[in-house]
Enzyme design. Structure first.
Site, PDB file in Angstrom:
ATOM      1  N   TYR A 121      16.148  18.789 -49.266  1.00 40.61           N
ATOM      2  CA  TYR A 121      16.928  19.632 -50.169  1.00 40.61           C
ATOM      3  C   TYR A 121      17.319  20.971 -49.551  1.00 40.61           C
ATOM      4  O   TYR A 121      18.296  21.588 -49.955  1.00 40.61           O
ATOM      5  CB  TYR A 121      16.146  19.905 -51.457  1.00 40.61           C
ATOM      6  CG  TYR A 121      15.815  18.670 -52.244  1.00 40.61           C
ATOM      7  CD1 TYR A 121      16.816  17.831 -52.725  1.00 40.61           C
ATOM      8  CD2 TYR A 121      14.488  18.337 -52.510  1.00 40.61           C
ATOM      9  CE1 TYR A 121      16.506  16.691 -53.448  1.00 40.61           C
ATOM     10  CE2 TYR A 121      14.170  17.196 -53.235  1.00 40.61           C
ATOM     11  CZ  TYR A 121      15.180  16.373 -53.697  1.00 40.61           C
ATOM     12  OH  TYR A 121      14.879  15.251 -54.411  1.00 40.61           O
ATOM     13  N   THR A 122      16.529  21.470 -48.612  1.00 43.07           N
ATOM     14  CA  THR A 122      16.769  22.803 -48.077  1.00 43.07           C
ATOM     15  C   THR A 122      17.606  22.747 -46.801  1.00 43.07           C
ATOM     16  O   THR A 122      17.687  21.730 -46.124  1.00 43.07           O
ATOM     17  CB  THR A 122      15.435  23.501 -47.761  1.00 43.07           C
ATOM     18  OG1 THR A 122      14.728  22.749 -46.767  1.00 43.07           O
ATOM     19  CG2 THR A 122      14.577  23.600 -49.018  1.00 43.07           C
TER      20      THR A 122
END
EC number: 5.6.2.2
Length: 748
Positions: A121-122
């Site tokens: 996600y990052t």
């Protein structure tokens, strides 16, 4: 028969070798940073892999999973979660003083540093300050080693332009050793490096004029004295104490900065736990008002404006993580490849040696490139001067290269370069450009050679580069250095509201406390077969002491006693009396209060209440009792110099004398109070039934004998005055079988 393809060695030697190999791996390749670039292998590989992916500060970020995949697939064959956690740590501004990675997405918070999102996600890229580590990587400044499978090469270290080992610090646990290097301010460290370059004989005290102390990512105060900080930099070990910062706003206390790695939620939990335990009566409420504008804003609401906020905060500093001590252990891998705890000067000296070697290699690398280019340009200039001949040779010869070499005395490299030159570069304008480039390169070569030949000029170049980086990436100190004394917790009695209670002791040793002084202990409910032994009026801020049948004393805080709504709890759960001993009496008072301790054998002495108190579960010996003797209820003497003690025996003898006639002891048997024939005493026919203290000139004593009672006022008591250890006077007939006595209210 096949030959065995193995080596036989003793198990002891194998285990020893395997353990040492593992230990060295953990020390050198996992836990400790290198003094040169200040990085552990996993950090170095992450930063290098990101640079290879083109994730510079000016580039668009990529998924962190992409970076982690490259790191573990190419350089670091370990777990992806551990690798990602190392990446996240370098991106957290509350963990790193100068973050090396710019993270986009959820990278955790000061409240929970490990609450970061999954790497899918990052996104992440390098920060501008990572340039300090990577800018000179391709300039011949480092050694390259094969990666784990030999298919790629990776740098053995990064050519750091600043002593990163001090800037962001490091923490790690190896085998038999650990490291705890705190972060420091970039400008201070750069200034110390320049000072050491100018004055190699500078002492650690001189360097500490620049490096004043650690500089954590938070604005919490460092309260360690300056001399203690210097001792840390001299010894390489020690501890730094950091304290939260607070201010008062409209009668409320607002915490605006917490020590490094201390979460607001933990602070709130610690304070709330004390409030639930009624150990913070001066605090009414606490709130967390932190937001994006105020990352740390914890509000404490005192109970009233009369609360001593300074004393309360000192107590909270001492009992919570609002004041925290951080261990310092400057252990790192030196230039010699060995771990060592180093002092500040040794660290900076080794790093400057590393930097000098790096700059020298960079200059030599550049000089080699300049000389090669000049060599090629010289061949090209020869070709221009003999252009027609060069063209003829190229057009007519099957193998023009050896002919050019023989004709013009060229090297193979020059001949190849001439043959590869495009026709349009043979124009007159290009010749002028070549001459200009050669002239510039010759000047650069001369400059580099001058630098390499002059240590002074080389040192000046290093200083200029350090100063430039300090100006570009440096910032002001965040952690202020404020000398303060270590906080001390308030006495437990000061944290408890002073409320009146009645402490009740049962015959079987059960204890409880009822609110108020208007309690009738005899009316309380007791367990089957149990009854009232004694009671005393006290306050919740006091201690209550118990004396058992062997003469030993035990004590506990009044506020910690169970409520009288139930049957209480047995004292044997708190104390460890001797087998068969019973708790006979109790007393509560302030520590300096003087007490008169008396046994029913007629001996006694004066002592302070604090001598009865202590933390020993087995108690402490206070009064020496003869066989068959027991202690009577201790009596408080407010004015020992003028108070009188009234002693009554079971045969009706009454004596009053001055309390001052008794010795003041910490423990013992004491002196005789009243004369009782020894035969009667040993036979149990006569003994002391009570001893009470009355103030001089006032007060009254009531004696009970069966259904009869007699109240003696001061004028009556004067008739029984006498010297200590005498027989005293006889009470009226019918009141000589005294069972107990009480003292009435005194009017002073």
């Amino acid at each position: 028969m096949l030959q065995a393809n193995y080596e036989q060695i003793p198990l002891k030697d194998y285990a020893e070798r395997a353990y040492l190999d593992y230990s060295m791996y953990v020390v050198l390749d996992r836990a400790l940073p290198f003094v040169g670039d200040g990085l552990k292998p996993v950090q170095r590989r992450i930063v290098y892999a990101m640079s290879e992916l083109g994730l510079a500060a000016s580039a668009k970020p990529k998924k962190s999973a992409r970076t982690v995949g490259d790191v573990i697939g190419k350089f670091h064959p370990h777990g992806d979660s551990a690798c990602y956690e190392a990446l996240v740590l370098m991106a957290q501004p509350f963990s790193y003083r100068y973050p090396l990675i710019d993270g986009q997405g959820n990278f955790g918070s000061p409240d929970d540093p490990k609450s970061f999102a999954a790497m899918r996600y990052t996104e992440s890229k390098l920060t501008p300050i990572a340039e300090v580590l990577l800018a000179e990587l391709g300039q011949g400044t480092v050694d390259w080693t094969p990666n784990f499978d030999g298919t790629l090469e990776e740098p053995s270290w990064l050519p750091s332009r600043l002593p990163h080992v001090l800037l962001n610090g490091s923490m790690g646990i190896a085998v038999g050793m650990a490291t705890d290097i705190p972060p420091h301010n970039l400008r201070e460290v750069a200034s110390a490096c320049i000072r050491l370059l100018d004055d190699p004989e500078a002492t650690i005290a001189d360097l500490c004029e620049h490096v004043q102390g650690p500089d954590y990512p938070t604005q919490a105060e460092i309260i360690t004295p300056r001399e203690d900080l210097q001792a840390i930099y001299k010894n390489g070990t020690g501890s730094v104490r950091v304290r939260a910062v607070y201010q008062q706003e409209e009668g409320q206390i607002v915490l605006t900065a917490l020590p490094h790695q201390v979460s607001p939620s933990k602070i709130l939990e610690q304070i709330a736990a004390q409030m639930r335990a009624k150990k913070l009566p001066m605090l009414e409420d606490l709130r967390d008002e932190s937001d994006h504008e105020n990352p740390i804003r914890l509000v404490l609401v005192p109970r009233s404006s009369r609360v001593d906020t300074e004393a309360m905060m000192q107590h909270l500093f001492a009992t919570t993580d609002l004041e925290k001590s951080f261990r310092v252990n400057l252990n790192m891998i030196g230039l010699d490849g060995r771990p060592q705890v180093k002092d500040l000067k040794r660290i900076l000296s080794e790093w400057l040696a590393f930097r000098t070697r790096t700059v020298t290699r960079r200059l030599e690398h550049r000089l080699s490139k300049v000389e090669r280019r000049l060599h090629l340009l010289e061949g090209l200039r020869i070709a221009f001067l003999n252009l027609d001949e060069v063209i003829r040779i190229v057009r007519s010869e099957d193998e023009p290269k050896p002919v050019l070499i023989a004709r013009f005395g060229l090297s193979e490299e020059q001949a190849d370069y001439i043959l590869e030159t495009r026709l349009r570069q043979l124009a007159r304008l290009e010749e002028m450009k070549i001459n200009a480039e050669a002239s510039a390169l010759e000047k650069e070569r001369a400059k580099i050679q001058a630098l390499l030949k002059s240590p002074a000029k080389l040192k000046s170049l290093i200083k200029d580069e350090i100063s430039a980086d300090a100006a570009k990436f440096g910032d002001d100190r965040r952690s202020p250095l404020v000398r303060r004394e270590v906080a001390q917790a308030l006495d437990e009695s000061a944290l408890v509201p002073a409320e009146p209670v009645t402490v009740v002791l049962s015959q079987k040793g059960w204890i409880r406390a009822a609110k108020g002084h208007d309690i009738d202990p005899a009316s309380l409910n007791y367990r089957d077969g149990d009854d009232l032994q004694g009671a005393v009026r006290a306050r919740t801020t006091q201690q209550v002491a118990f004396v058992d049948s062997t003469g030993r004393s035990y004590s506990t805080p009044v506020h910690g006693l169970p409520s009288a709504r139930g049957n209480g709890e047995p004292l044997t759960g708190r104390f460890s009396p001797a087998a068969g001993a019973s708790f006979d009496t109790l007393i509560a008072a302030d520590p300096d209060t003087r007490l008169v301790l008396v046994s029913n054998f007629g001996y006694g002495f004066v002592t302070r209440f604090e001598t009865l108190t202590g933390r020993n579960k087995a108690g402490k010996h206070i009064i020496t009792l003869n066989d068959g003797a027991r202690i009577l209820t201790p009596q408080i003497s407010a004015e020992p110099a003028s108070d009188r003690i009234v002693v009554a025996t079971s045969e009706g003898h009454l004596l009053m004398f001055a309390v001052a006639d008794l010795p003041e002891l910490d423990k013992g048997k004491g002196n005789k109070l009243i004369e009782i024939p020894k035969a009667k005493l040993l036979a149990g026919e006569e003994y002391v039934v009570g001893a009470v203290v009355v103030p001089e000139g006032s007060g009254e004593v009531t004696l009970y004998a069966g259904q009869r009672k007699l109240t003696l006022r001061w004028a009556d008591l004067m008739q029984y005055g006498g010297n200590r250890a005498t027989r005293g006077g006889l009470l009226p007939r019918g009141l000589r079988r005294v069972e107990r006595m009480e003292v009435g209210a005194a009017v002073r």
